[in-house]
Design an enzyme around this catalytic site. Sequence first.
Site, short mmCIF file in Angstrom:
data_model
loop_
_atom_site.label_atom_id
_atom_site.label_comp_id
_atom_site.label_asym_id
_atom_site.label_seq_id
_atom_site.Cartn_x
_atom_site.Cartn_y
_atom_site.Cartn_z
N VAL A 41 1.04 -0.80 -0.20
CA VAL A 41 0.38 -0.43 0.11
C VAL A 41 1.24 1.71 -0.38
O VAL A 41 1.97 1.13 0.75
CB VAL A 41 -1.14 0.16 1.26
CG1 VAL A 41 -1.94 1.50 1.55
CG2 VAL A 41 -1.86 -1.44 1.47
N CYS A 42 0.77 2.09 -0.72
CA CYS A 42 1.39 3.18 -0.92
C CYS A 42 0.12 4.26 -0.98
O CYS A 42 -1.54 3.78 -0.96
CB CYS A 42 2.36 3.84 -1.96
SG CYS A 42 1.84 3.97 -3.57
N ALA A 43 0.60 5.68 -1.65
CA ALA A 43 -0.56 6.43 -1.22
C ALA A 43 -1.56 6.40 -2.15
O ALA A 43 -3.00 6.75 -2.78
CB ALA A 43 0.45 8.24 -0.89
N GLY A 63 -0.28 4.20 -4.80
CA GLY A 63 -0.53 2.98 -5.73
C GLY A 63 0.03 3.12 -6.38
O GLY A 63 1.01 1.34 -7.33
#
Length: 104
Positions: free
Chosen positions: A7-9, A11
Site C-alpha cells: 500500500v502507498c498513497a 498505488g
Amino acid sequence: MKNILLVCAAGMSTSMLVNKMEEAAKEKEEEININASSGGDVSKYIEDAHILLLGPQVSYLKKQYESDYSSKGIPVEVIDSLDYGTMNGKKVLDWALNTIENNN
C-alpha cells in the site's frame, strides 16, 4: 500460494516495486501473488493477504491497519525506506516471506 499486499498513497510507486518483487519470485520459482493498492483500495485485497506492507510515505497508517487487521492474523509492516527507494524487490520479497513464516 502466499499473497502480499503493498500500500502507498496512490498505488503507483508500489506498482514498480511489485514488478521487481515478481521478478524475484520467478527466480525463486515460488507461487506468490503480489498486489499494489492505494490506501482506499485495501479492502479489495485484504481478505486474501498474508501480509500488508506499507510504503514509507504511508507509515503513519501502520497503527490503524494493525488495529484493523492484526486480529485477523495479518502482519502489518513498513517497508524499509532504502529498499523502497532503490526498488530492491528481492530484499523486500525475502523480508516479507520471512515475516509471513514467522507469523505462522
